[in-house]
Design a protein around this motif. Structure first.
Motif, PDB file in Angstrom:
ATOM      1  N   GLY A   4       0.764  -1.284  -0.043  1.00 51.22           N
ATOM      2  CA  GLY A   4      -0.050  -0.092   0.046  1.00 51.22           C
ATOM      3  C   GLY A   4       0.859   1.306  -0.093  1.00 51.22           C
ATOM      4  N   VAL A   5       1.853   1.178   0.949  1.00 52.15           N
ATOM      5  CA  VAL A   5       2.783   2.425   0.698  1.00 52.15           C
ATOM      6  C   VAL A   5       3.317   2.626  -0.441  1.00 52.15           C
ATOM      7  CG1 VAL A   5       5.008   3.304   1.782  1.00 52.15           C
ATOM      8  CG2 VAL A   5       3.232   2.488   3.300  1.00 52.15           C
ATOM      9  N   ALA A   6       4.068   1.727  -1.022  1.00 56.61           N
ATOM     10  CA  ALA A   6       4.561   1.636  -2.454  1.00 56.61           C
ATOM     11  C   ALA A   6       3.449   2.151  -3.560  1.00 56.61           C
ATOM     12  CB  ALA A   6       5.197   0.203  -2.722  1.00 56.61           C
ATOM     13  N   SER A   7       2.127   2.032  -3.440  1.00 59.65           N
ATOM     14  CA  SER A   7       1.078   2.287  -4.301  1.00 59.65           C
ATOM     15  C   SER A   7       1.154   3.735  -4.070  1.00 59.65           C
ATOM     16  CB  SER A   7      -0.077   1.693  -4.212  1.00 59.65           C
ATOM     17  OG  SER A   7      -0.892   2.169  -2.966  1.00 59.65           O
ATOM     18  N   VAL A   8       1.383   4.572  -3.030  1.00 57.96           N
ATOM     19  CA  VAL A   8       1.110   5.878  -2.949  1.00 57.96           C
ATOM     20  C   VAL A   8       2.492   6.551  -3.280  1.00 57.96           C
ATOM     21  CG1 VAL A   8       1.054   7.805  -1.155  1.00 57.96           C
ATOM     22  CG2 VAL A   8      -0.495   5.600  -1.437  1.00 57.96           C
ATOM     23  N   LEU A   9       3.864   6.185  -2.834  1.00 52.27           N
ATOM     24  CA  LEU A   9       4.971   6.755  -2.755  1.00 52.27           C
ATOM     25  C   LEU A   9       5.858   6.259  -3.748  1.00 52.27           C
ATOM     26  CD1 LEU A   9       5.248   7.424   0.995  1.00 52.27           C
ATOM     27  CD2 LEU A   9       4.726   9.149  -0.887  1.00 52.27           C
ATOM     28  N   GLY A  10       5.624   5.246  -4.401  1.00 52.94           N
ATOM     29  CA  GLY A  10       6.568   4.212  -5.287  1.00 52.94           C
ATOM     30  C   GLY A  10       7.172   3.611  -4.713  1.00 52.94           C
ATOM     31  N   GLU A  11       8.108   2.582  -5.573  1.00 51.44           N
ATOM     32  CA  GLU A  11       8.570   1.376  -5.075  1.00 51.44           C
ATOM     33  C   GLU A  11      10.093   1.949  -4.356  1.00 51.44           C
ATOM     34  OE1 GLU A  11       7.954  -2.718  -4.390  1.00 51.44           O
ATOM     35  OE2 GLU A  11       6.780  -1.322  -5.671  1.00 51.44           O
ATOM     36  N   PRO A  12      10.269   1.440  -2.945  1.00 49.36           N
ATOM     37  CA  PRO A  12      11.358   1.721  -2.361  1.00 49.36           C
ATOM     38  C   PRO A  12      12.807   0.956  -3.165  1.00 49.36           C
ATOM     39  CG  PRO A  12       9.722   1.129  -0.805  1.00 49.36           C
ATOM     40  CD  PRO A  12       9.145   1.070  -2.019  1.00 49.36           C
ATOM     41  N   GLU A  13      13.729   1.583  -3.398  1.00 52.74           N
ATOM     42  CA  GLU A  13      14.965   1.214  -3.971  1.00 52.74           C
ATOM     43  C   GLU A  13      15.813   0.691  -2.889  1.00 52.74           C
ATOM     44  OE1 GLU A  13      16.090   4.707  -5.827  1.00 52.74           O
ATOM     45  OE2 GLU A  13      14.529   4.515  -7.422  1.00 52.74           O
ATOM     46  N   GLU A  14      16.318  -0.560  -3.303  1.00 54.75           N
ATOM     47  CA  GLU A  14      17.514  -1.087  -2.420  1.00 54.75           C
ATOM     48  C   GLU A  14      16.760  -1.286  -0.824  1.00 54.75           C
ATOM     49  OE1 GLU A  14      21.033   1.215  -2.562  1.00 54.75           O
ATOM     50  OE2 GLU A  14      21.234   0.942  -4.651  1.00 54.75           O
ATOM     51  N   LEU A  15      15.729  -1.620  -0.690  1.00 52.53           N
ATOM     52  CA  LEU A  15      14.973  -2.091   0.514  1.00 52.53           C
ATOM     53  C   LEU A  15      15.964  -2.945   1.229  1.00 52.53           C
ATOM     54  CD1 LEU A  15      12.425  -1.547   2.033  1.00 52.53           C
ATOM     55  CD2 LEU A  15      11.700  -3.647   1.386  1.00 52.53           C
ATOM     56  N   ARG A  16      16.235  -2.781   2.544  1.00 51.69           N
ATOM     57  CA  ARG A  16      17.056  -3.506   3.286  1.00 51.69           C
ATOM     58  C   ARG A  16      16.174  -4.129   4.515  1.00 51.69           C
ATOM     59  NH1 ARG A  16      19.904   0.620   1.999  1.00 51.69           N
ATOM     60  NH2 ARG A  16      18.999   1.711   3.687  1.00 51.69           N
ATOM     61  N   VAL A  17      15.704  -5.503   4.583  1.00 56.85           N
ATOM     62  CA  VAL A  17      14.784  -6.035   5.619  1.00 56.85           C
ATOM     63  C   VAL A  17      15.611  -6.992   6.566  1.00 56.85           C
ATOM     64  CG1 VAL A  17      12.925  -7.508   5.769  1.00 56.85           C
ATOM     65  CG2 VAL A  17      13.094  -6.083   3.857  1.00 56.85           C
TER      66      VAL A  17
END
Length: 376
Positions: free
Chosen positions: A208-221
Motif C-alpha cells: 500500500g505504501v509503495a502504491s502511494v509513494l513509489g517502490e522503495p529502492e534497495e530495500l533492506r529487510v
C-alpha cells in the motif's frame, strides 16, 4: 487438455455477471472468505456467487446452505470444472495456494488468489508463469492499495499537498506473533507455512505504501525473533513459536526520500499503526487500530503551510466506489470490495490497476529477507 488459448466464458460486459466460485468459504465463523470476500462480492455489481468447495462434499453442502450459494463441490478441481464458474477465488491457508490455483488455471478459469500468492518466491513465479502462458485473468489479494483512503492520499501527494516528500515512517503491529494465539492461527507460528509477520501485515502495508509513494529502492529487510513461545487463549497451553516477531526495513523512495518500517508481533499499548509522510510543505498521518492495512478502518490527518497541528481529512465521495459498505463497521470487506470492483473494470476496459500474479512475484521478491537470528 491444452488450455493455452482458453479464456473464461464471461465477457466482462455490463449486464453480464461473472460467475464466482470460492475455495475456502466454510460454515465456521472467522474465515477470511466469510468475513471479507462474501460481503464484498455481494456489495459489488457484476459478480454472482455460484459455487463453493470445501474439504468434503458434506462440509461444502453445509456452507452452500448457510450462505445461500447454488452449487457445492467437494474439491476445488470440481468447482473449477463447473461451466457456471468463470472466476475461482482461492481464500485458504498459504500452503494450499499452489495446488488450488493450478487446478483453476488447468481448467481454463480466471483466478483471484489471496496474498501471499505462493509459499515463497519459487511457487509465486511458477503460478505467474502458468497464468501468463494460459492468457487467463488473474489477481492477487493485495487489497490495501484498493482502499479509497490510499487512492486519496496518492492524489494528495501527487498534487503537492506535502510538497517534496522528504521521508515516510511506518510503525505497525501484527496482532498474531505476540503473547497470545488461538487454534485457527497456530499455523502462523511456523515460518515454513509462508504466513509470517513479514509476508502478511508488513507485506500488505508495504504494498500500500509503495502504491502511494513509489517502490522503495534497495530495500533492506531484517527480522528478529524475540519470543519463542505464545499462549493459546482457548486452552491456556503454551505453544512454541519459531516465526520472527520483529521486522525492520529501510530504503529510499524514487527521488531520494527515506522510508523506514518497524513491525512488531502482537498488539501494543501504545501505537498499533501509524504512517507519516513528511514533506517540505506539509505532513500526512495515517492511523489504524491494527497494522493490517488491508483490513483496518483507516483515519487520515493532515497539515500544511502555517498549520501546526494535523486535522482530520475526509475521503471525498467520488473515491468511494462501494458506498454500501461502511469502512468502520465492515472493514474486513471494504478494501476487498473495491479490489473486486476495479478487477471487473480492468477486465472490461483492459486496464491493470489491481495487482496481478506478476505483481505478486515482484512483491514476493522485494520481501526476500535473511533468516532471523536466534533469540539471545
Amino acid at each position: 487438455m491444452d488450455t493455452s488459448d482458453t479464456t473464461p466464458s464471461h465477457s466482462a460486459e455490463p449486464g453480464t455477471p461473472m460467475g464466482v466460485g470460492i475455495v475456502g468459504l466454510g460454515a465456521a465463523a472467522g474465515s477470511w472468505a466469510r468475513t471479507a470476500h462474501l460481503p464484498a462480492l455481494r456489495a459489488v455489481d457484476g459478480y454472482e456467487l455460484r459455487a463453493v468447495s470445501a474439504g468434503s462434499h458434506e462440509s461444502a453442502m453445509r456452507s452452500a446452505e448457510m450462505h445461500r450459494v447454488p452449487r457445492a463441490f467437494g474439491s476445488a478441481a470440481e468447482l473449477a470444472a463447473a461451466d457456471e464458474v468463470d472466476l475461482v477465488v482461492v481464500a485458504v491457508k498459504v500452503p494450499h495456494h499452489r495446488e488450488l490455483v493450478k487446478a483453476a488455471l488447468d481448467a481454463g478459469k480466471g483466478v483471484l488468489c489471496e496474498w501471499p500468492l505462493g509459499n515463497g518466491l519459487a511457487e509465486a513465479e511458477e503460478l505467474a508463469d502458468l497464468a501468463s502462458s494460459r492468457g487467463l485473468p488473474n489477481a492477487v489479494g493485495l487489497q490495501a492499495r484498493s482502499n479509497p483512503a490510499l487512492a486519496y492520499i496518492r492524489d494528495l501527494v501527487a498534487d503537492g499537498y506535502v510538497g517534496r516528500v522528504l521521508s515516510t515512517t511506518v510503525v505497525g503491529t501484527g496482532q498474531a506473533w505476540g503473547a497470545y494465539t488461538d487454534p485457527r492461527n497456530r499455523y502462523l507460528l511456523d515460518p515454513a507455512n509462508g504466513a509470517t509477520l513479514l509476508t502478511i501485515p508488513f507485506g500488505h502495508t508495504f504494498d500500500g505504501v509503495a502504491s502511494v509513494l513509489g517502490e522503495p529502492e534497495e530495500l533492506r529487510v531484517e527480522q528478529a525473533q524475540r519470543r519463542t513461545s505464545t499462549v493459546d487463549r482457548e486452552t491456556g497451553e503454551r505453544v512454541p513459536m519459531s516465526s520472527p516477531d520483529q521486522v525492520v526495513a529501510s530504503g529510499c523512495l524514487p527521488g531520494g526520500a527515506v522510508a523506514t518500517f518497524h513491525y512488531r508481533g502482537g498488539s501494543s499499548r501504545g501505537t498499533n499503526f501509524r504512517w507519516e509522510i513528511n514533506g517540505t510543505e506539509g505532513d500526512i498521518v495515517v492511523t489504524a487500530p491494527t497494522g493490517h492495512l488491508q483490513l483496518a478502518p483507516i483515519s487520515l490527518w493532515g497539515a500544511r503551510g502555517d498549520e501546526t497541528e494535523p486535522a482530520p481529512l475526509t475521503v471525498p465521495g467520488p473515491y468511494v466506489g462501494v458506498p454500501s459498505l461502511d469502512p468502520v463497521s465492515d472493514s474486513a470487506a471494504y478494501s476487498v470490495a473495491h479490489a473486486y470492483r476495479q478487477f471487473r473494470e480492468d477486465l472490461r476496459t483492459g486496464t491493470s490497476l489491481v495487482p496481478d500474479f506478476a505483481h505478486g512475484v515482484r512483491r514476493h521478491r522485494s520481501l526476500e529477507a535473511p533468516p532471523a537470528p536466534e533469540k539471545r
